[in-house]
Design a protein around this motif. Structure first.
Motif, short mmCIF file in Angstrom:
data_model
loop_
_atom_site.label_atom_id
_atom_site.label_comp_id
_atom_site.label_asym_id
_atom_site.label_seq_id
_atom_site.Cartn_x
_atom_site.Cartn_y
_atom_site.Cartn_z
N ALA B 138 0.84 -1.21 0.00
CA ALA B 138 0.00 0.00 0.00
C ALA B 138 0.87 1.26 0.00
O ALA B 138 0.59 2.22 -0.71
CB ALA B 138 -0.92 0.00 1.21
N GLU B 139 1.95 1.23 0.79
CA GLU B 139 2.84 2.40 0.84
C GLU B 139 3.56 2.62 -0.49
O GLU B 139 3.72 3.75 -0.94
CB GLU B 139 3.86 2.24 1.97
CG GLU B 139 3.25 2.40 3.35
CD GLU B 139 4.19 1.95 4.48
OE1 GLU B 139 4.17 2.58 5.53
OE2 GLU B 139 4.95 0.97 4.29
N VAL B 140 3.99 1.51 -1.10
CA VAL B 140 4.65 1.62 -2.41
C VAL B 140 3.66 2.17 -3.43
O VAL B 140 4.00 3.05 -4.23
CB VAL B 140 5.21 0.26 -2.88
CG1 VAL B 140 5.86 0.40 -4.25
CG2 VAL B 140 6.20 -0.30 -1.88
N ALA B 141 2.42 1.68 -3.37
CA ALA B 141 1.39 2.15 -4.29
C ALA B 141 1.20 3.66 -4.14
O ALA B 141 1.09 4.38 -5.13
CB ALA B 141 0.07 1.41 -4.04
N ARG B 142 1.18 4.13 -2.89
CA ARG B 142 1.01 5.57 -2.66
C ARG B 142 2.16 6.36 -3.26
O ARG B 142 1.95 7.41 -3.86
CB ARG B 142 0.92 5.85 -1.16
CG ARG B 142 -0.51 5.91 -0.65
CD ARG B 142 -0.65 6.77 0.60
NE ARG B 142 0.19 6.31 1.70
CZ ARG B 142 -0.08 5.25 2.44
NH1 ARG B 142 -1.13 4.52 2.19
NH2 ARG B 142 0.72 4.90 3.43
N GLU B 148 -3.56 0.03 -5.02
CA GLU B 148 -2.85 -1.03 -4.33
C GLU B 148 -2.91 -2.34 -5.13
O GLU B 148 -1.93 -3.08 -5.21
CB GLU B 148 -3.43 -1.23 -2.93
CG GLU B 148 -2.57 -2.15 -2.08
CD GLU B 148 -3.06 -2.27 -0.65
OE1 GLU B 148 -3.84 -1.39 -0.22
OE2 GLU B 148 -2.68 -3.23 0.02
N GLU B 149 -4.07 -2.58 -5.72
CA GLU B 149 -4.26 -3.81 -6.49
C GLU B 149 -3.29 -3.86 -7.68
O GLU B 149 -2.62 -4.85 -7.92
CB GLU B 149 -5.72 -3.89 -6.97
CG GLU B 149 -6.12 -5.21 -7.57
CD GLU B 149 -5.84 -6.38 -6.64
OE1 GLU B 149 -5.38 -7.41 -7.15
OE2 GLU B 149 -6.05 -6.24 -5.41
N ALA B 150 -3.21 -2.72 -8.39
CA ALA B 150 -2.34 -2.65 -9.56
C ALA B 150 -0.88 -2.82 -9.15
O ALA B 150 -0.10 -3.50 -9.82
CB ALA B 150 -2.53 -1.31 -10.28
#
Lengths: 116, 411
Positions: B138-142, B148-150
């Protein structure tokens, strides 16, 4: 004469297949392979891992450039292939970079599928 | 221990523990799952038992046992018990080398694997943040402004590529080391720049990413001592980051270098950065780009005020950079420095020449630099137009507010 038969398919469609459908497809390929072995036509054949595992190599000005993903140029056409045994991707990429065409064209490096 | 304290320990140790687990079990996914299992056990046991004397070794040992359990289950499932269990148990029974040096080697392997050139640069950054820095998906996605899914999908595919394409889990051989190390440093610097000025959003900075980048460079400097390019990059990031407290108001508005309260700058970090720059510049061989950029940052850090900054030397160092690693961005920075030496008119000529060559098409700071030069030349209408272009080019709220302020000031 020898001929290279290239198999194109939609990875997305393939990914949607359920276990039973995959099993059926594998059996179909097994039967086909056996039939061309028996008829004496078979030289070699392999399945490839999906394009998400591909790396494309180009050599320009003496420098090796690697790109994540498959070859995607429509201006260049398939001109040949090598099947090599290498201990890891780095070794395979280094060999790919030595192919004469790498300096003007592109070499797509795809791992061959291994069945256990 | 509270769960929050445990989580902090876990976060600090996760990267190194994971690096060693990957070597021991030979599989990224299995190692990650096993480490998560170990973390769950830690949350269960540490509150009562307290922190183990060597938490990293503890996590590796518990993780390895969990990996064996997981292997047993999946092997039993696939009905291939004999051979594989034997092999893995044999590996597991050899004593785990928990000396720091062994951990360090594993972390280096992990860094070089995540930054493998067969990955897209964005994937290299994501994989490094996830595995080496221990950020959650989730943090990397941000950090990437992705869902988050992608991001989970992207990370999954990357780990699949490591396994299926045979990306080696090792530090490259001598002749490959230089270009590969350059790639690793570029990834670390990308993490840092996103932390220094975010691509978009409400906040100018993302200090967590800047901190991670500095931590990685420190680690690399400790693992591969005596390399000018590593010291140069570490110095550059420390010096840039030292100004953090002065770069934005409490309300999140940008404070320009010329308006910053220099007493807010982190003097300890500056001192460390200055020492590292000198080390880096003293290394034999031709100067490295990061070291020269750090030397520029050092001149800013040392200057008592904006006006009393050694602009001619800064412009000179940009000329050195243009020779050793030419890029349109460096040219733009050089033009900005020239504006302080020869005036904004001369700088504007350079910017126009740069634009004419089309090298910076789409670079969002280009209209901002042009706007500033036009403003200083008193060419209000042209400046206003450039600020509007700059506003359209950015997705970062504090930058938009700053440009609006400039437009308002010009009336």
């Amino acid at each position: 004469m020898q001929y290279l038969l290239l198999i194109y398919r939609s990875e997305a469609e393939f990914g949607k297949m359920d276990a039973a459908a995959r099993k059926a497809k594998t059996a179909e390929y097994g039967a086909f392979t056996q039939s061309i072995i028996q008829s004496g036509h078979f030289k070699a054949g392999d399945g490839l891992q999906p394009t998400t595992t591909a790396t494309t190599v180009r050599v320009r000005d003496g420098k090796t450039l690697t790109t994540d993903g498959p070859f995607a140029e429509t201006r260049e056409q398939l001109g040949g292939y090598y099947l090599v045994e290498a201990k890891d991707l780095d070794t395979a990429l280094a060999i790919a970079a030595r192919i004469p065409e790498a300096t003007i064209g592109s070499i797509e490096v795809r791992p061959v599928m291994v069945y256990d | 221990m509270t769960p929050i304290e445990i989580e902090k320990v876990f976060r600090d140790e996760a990267g190194r523990a994971l690096a060693t687990l990957i070597r021991l079990v030979g599989d990224f996914d299995l190692a990650e799952d096993a480490l998560q299992d170990a973390f769950a056990v830690a949350l269960e046991r540490w509150p009562a038992a307290g922190l183990p004397s060597n938490p990293r070794a503890w996590l590796v040992n518990v993780g390895r046992n969990k990996a064996v359990d997981r292997m047993r289950r999946s092997i039993a499932f696939r009905g291939k018990q004999q051979e594989l269990t034997h092999e893995l148990l044999l590996n597991a029974s050899t004593s785990c080398d928990t000396a720091d040096s062994a951990f360090d080697d594993d972390v280096l392997r992990l860094i070089f694997t995540c930054c493998h050139p067969s990955f897209d640069p964005a994937v290299q950054v994501a994989l490094t943040l996830r595995t080496v820095c221990g950020l959650t998906t989730a943090e990397v996605a941000r950090a990437f402004l992705a869902g988050e899914e992608a991001m989970a999908q992207r990370l999954l595919r990357a780990k699949q590529k490591i396994r299926l394409a045979g990306i080696p889990y090792e530090v490259p051989e001598r002749e490959m080391l230089e270009p590969r190390l350059r790639g690793v440093l570029a990834v670390i610097y990308l993490v840092f720049t996103e932390g220094y000025v975010a691509t978009s959003g409400a906040n100018l900075m993302r200090p967590d990413l800047a901190r991670e980048a500095i931590r990685l460079a420190r680690l690399l400097d400790a693992l591969m001592p005596g390399r000018g390019e590593i010291k140069g990059l570490l110095a550059l990031m420390l010096l840039h980051d030292s100004r953090r407290a002065g770069r934005a108001t409490a309300g999140g508005d940008i404070v320009l270098l010329e308006e910053q309260d220099r007493t807010l700058w982190d003097q300890r970090q500056i001192a460390e950065g200055l020492m590292l720059v000198e080390d880096a510049l003293r290394m034999p061989g031709r100067p490295q780009s990061y070291a020269v950029q750090a030397a520029i940052a050092a001149l800013h850090a040392r200057a008592p005020s904006y006006e009393d900054t050694d602009w001619p030397q800064i412009a000179g160092l940009y000329e050195v950079l243009l020779r050793i690693s030419p890029s349109p961005v460096i040219e733009l920075n050089h033009a900005a420095a020239i504006s302080m030496v020869d005036g904004p008119a001369r700088a504007l000529d350079l910017v126009h020449a740069l634009e004419a060559r089309g090298g910076l098409k789409g670079y969002e700071l280009l209209p901002a630099v042009r706007a500033d030069l036009l403003r200083r030349l008193g060419r209000r209408d042209a400046a206003r137009e450039a600020y509007q272009a700059a506003t359209a080019a950015t997705q970062l709220e504090p930058l938009r507010r700053f440009y609006a302020r400039r437009i308002a000031e010009m009336g």
